[in-house]
Structures are given as C-alpha cells and as structure tokens.
Design a protein around this motif. Structure first.
Motif, PDB file in Angstrom:
ATOM      1  N   SER A 132      40.173  42.605  36.310  1.00 17.97           N
ATOM      2  CA  SER A 132      39.033  42.016  37.340  1.00 17.97           C
ATOM      3  C   SER A 132      37.397  42.209  36.293  1.00 17.97           C
ATOM      4  O   SER A 132      36.809  40.519  36.810  1.00 17.97           O
ATOM      5  CB  SER A 132      38.756  43.052  38.518  1.00 17.97           C
ATOM      6  N   TYR A 134      43.060  35.636  40.368  1.00 15.62           N
ATOM      7  CA  TYR A 134      42.326  35.764  41.506  1.00 15.62           C
ATOM      8  C   TYR A 134      42.297  36.143  42.360  1.00 15.62           C
ATOM      9  O   TYR A 134      42.093  37.156  43.476  1.00 15.62           O
ATOM     10  CB  TYR A 134      40.780  34.957  41.168  1.00 15.62           C
ATOM     11  N   GLN A 185      44.085  38.871  46.317  1.00 16.27           N
ATOM     12  CA  GLN A 185      42.803  39.196  47.101  1.00 16.27           C
ATOM     13  C   GLN A 185      43.956  39.044  48.033  1.00 16.27           C
ATOM     14  O   GLN A 185      43.545  39.423  49.020  1.00 16.27           O
ATOM     15  CB  GLN A 185      42.787  38.063  47.259  1.00 16.27           C
ATOM     16  N   SER A 227      42.825  45.024  47.520  1.00 20.09           N
ATOM     17  CA  SER A 227      42.914  43.491  46.795  1.00 20.09           C
ATOM     18  C   SER A 227      41.149  43.262  45.634  1.00 20.09           C
ATOM     19  O   SER A 227      40.249  44.894  46.154  1.00 20.09           O
ATOM     20  CB  SER A 227      42.579  42.649  47.820  1.00 20.09           C
ATOM     21  N   SER A 280      37.827  42.569  44.212  1.00 19.47           N
ATOM     22  CA  SER A 280      36.677  40.794  44.740  1.00 19.47           C
ATOM     23  C   SER A 280      35.909  40.870  44.176  1.00 19.47           C
ATOM     24  O   SER A 280      35.205  41.752  43.943  1.00 19.47           O
ATOM     25  CB  SER A 280      36.627  41.440  46.303  1.00 19.47           C
ATOM     26  N   LEU A 321      35.986  34.829  50.201  1.00 20.41           N
ATOM     27  CA  LEU A 321      37.127  33.655  49.092  1.00 20.41           C
ATOM     28  C   LEU A 321      36.381  32.180  49.603  1.00 20.41           C
ATOM     29  O   LEU A 321      37.238  31.396  48.854  1.00 20.41           O
ATOM     30  CB  LEU A 321      38.406  33.928  50.148  1.00 20.41           C
TER      31      LEU A 321
END
Length: 330
Positions: free
Chosen positions: A120, A150, A154, A159, A161, A166
C-alpha cells in the motif's frame, strides 16, 4: 575479502526507521545508479532455491524499504525511479501470492500483513510519482495498469484505502486512464464483487485478469466461492440436490476440490447409484471455514502460468495510446 564484505553491507544496508535527512551524511545515501543495481541484485535472489521463500522475502522486504528510504531522501522524479517502484510493487504482489502458499510456517500471517502494508505504501509513492511526472513530462505507459491494483485492493473487509472516497480518487485521474482496459477490468470486478454476482466475478477474472491482478484477487476469489456455495445451499430445492459437476463449472474448480471445499463449509456431499456426486441443499450445517482453506486455482487461468516469472511489463498498444492521449493535454 573483508573489504568486499564491507562493500556489500553498504550496498545492501538494512532499513533504519529513525534516519532523517538532517541526521544522515551525504555519503550514507546511495546514488540512483547504485540503488538500481542493488534492486536488480535483490530481485534476482527470488530465483534462488537455496532458502525457503519466506526467508528470502524477509531479507528483500527489509532491503527494498531501505532503497525506498534513500530514494525518498533524494526526492528524484524520473522514469528510472518510477520503474524501480514498479518493480518493488510487483515484488510485494507476487509475495502476496507466494506467502499464502507457505502453509508449513505458522509465522506467515504477520509477514503477509506487513507485506500488504508495504504494498500500500509503495502504491501511494508510485502514484505521487505518476502525478509529478505527468506535470513535467509524458504520461507513464504503465500508470493505468498500476492504478488498477488500488481498485482491486478495495475488495472485501480487509481493503487497503488511502482514506479518501473511491469516487473522489477516481475523479482525480485523467480520462484516458479511467477508460483504459486495465481500469475498466478493475472497475467491473469491483462492481461484480459488491453486488454479489459471483458467476460474472469468477468468469471475468478467469478470462481477463493478468497474473499480477490475479494475485491480488485470490483472497476475493476465496470469499466469492464461499458466497456462491452459501447461495446455492440456501436457495436450492431440497428435493433436487445440486450436481457437483455443475458446481465445479460455476466455481471454476476441479470437482475433487469442490468436494473438499464444501466439506470445509460444513456441508455433506451425496452420491447416487451411478457414482455422480451432489450437494444436497438447505443444509443447516453451513458455516464459513474456521481455518483459511488453501487457495485453489481458477480454471481458465492456465494462460497465466506462463507469466508467473515475468520480469518486465509488456507495453501494449493500448498503453501507448494512453500515453499519447495524456501527452496531448490531459
């Protein structure tokens, strides 16, 4: 020999959490060419069979964090740095795939979590580089592909983030990126997952996913298969058990694997006089597997096995078209 060992230690220095631009000496920060050579050396270690993958991963994981630290301290934005980040993202994604198969080691779960955490962070860094690069130069040919990762992260309760919605994240992207094949795939997969369309989710993944996208989707494939079995068990007619052969085609799994999968969900399988197997529906014993079941392959994804060890991204015609469109003022 001692000089060579000292030189290697300098090249492959460990990640230091407390280091800063104020405390560091210029000679402690490796220049770009050295960092490129170091990353190439580290990634080549993945081909080694001398050590278990989790051991290799732990070493490369730490040293690539150190590489990112040195890159960040120099604040370099160019295609060479972007390529390095792309390679590190690929390392974390393939590690996500491989670590899930290291079932013999009980300490894999923390490694898996840390790997996803660094994936991430890598993606956030590379997106910042894409944005900066687009302001001063051409659009990167691989941006759409790496942006799709990415979206695929999600899916589900775990997920990853950035904190913003989003829809807002998508609105910040250039139109050619949004309309690319890679992003269209990720958006459709996300929609199928959210509405519970397990048939379309599995078939579209098998037909369209790249290897790296498939690696990210494996946990969601597992979740979707549980959903499918639950829906069929709850929605079927008790007098008409569901043929295991049909369930195999729906889940895109080998029939023997489907049987094991159903057992892990607390369901019984029946066999008729001809030897055909069925899933009796309306069973009240259904439950989510308490222990994560092995990831079964997705039938139809055999084409991906040829690209598991891919070392470079192929610049497709569509990627080049995206680049041209971005360069015309997007």
């Amino acid at each position: 020999m001692a000089t060579l060992e000292k030189h290697l230690q300098a090249l492959l220095k460990k990640f230091c959490r407390t280091i800063s631009t104020v405390d560091s000496h210029p000679s402690d920060v490796r220049p770009l060419q050295v960092l490129e050579d170091t990353l190439s050396y580290l990634l080549n270690l993945l081909d080694s069979s001398e050590h278990p993958f989790e051991v290799l991963h732990d070493f490369i994981f730490d040293r690539t964090r150190s590489i990112r630290q040195d890159l960040g301290m120099q604040n370099i934005v160019n295609d060479r740095v972007i390529y390095m980040y792309e390679e590190m993202v690929k390392f974390h994604i393939t590690s996500h795939h491989k670590l899930s198969r290291c079932s013999s080691n009980s300490d894999i779960s923390p490694l898996h979590h840390l790997n996803m955490e660094q994936l991430s962070k890598c993606l956030l860094s590379i997106y910042e580089l894409y944005n900066a690069n687009r302001e001063s130069g051409p659009c990167n040919v691989n941006e759409a592909y790496f942006r799709s990762f990415y979206l695929l992260l999600q899916l589900g309760s775990n997920s990853h983030s950035t904190g913003e919605s989003l829809s807002l994240w998508l609105r910040r992207l250039p139109t050619p990126i949004i309309k690319s094949k890679e992003m269209s795939f990720a958006r459709r997969i996300l929609r199928f997952f959210r509405i519970g369309n397990y048939k379309q989710f599995l078939s579209f993944t098998a037909a369209e996913a790249s290897f790296l996208q498939y690696c990210l989707l494996e946990p969601s494939i597992y979740e979707v298969r549980i959903l499918a079995v639950s829906c069929i068990n709850n929605g079927g007619y008790k007098l008409f058990p569901y043929p295991l052969q049909d369930l195999s085609k729906l889940l895109l799994m080998q029939e023997s694997d489907v049987e094991s999968f159903c057992y892990s969900c607390g369901l019984e399988i029946s066999t008729d006089e001809a030897g055909n197997k069925f899933l009796p529906t309306k069973q009240t014993s259904f439950s989510r597997p308490k222990v994560r079941f092995p990831y079964y392959s997705l039938l139809g994804c055999e084409r991906l096995t040829q690209r598991i060890h891919e070392s470079q991204l192929i610049e497709t015609e569509e990627m080049r078209n995206i680049q041209l469109k971005c360069n015309k003022g997007m």
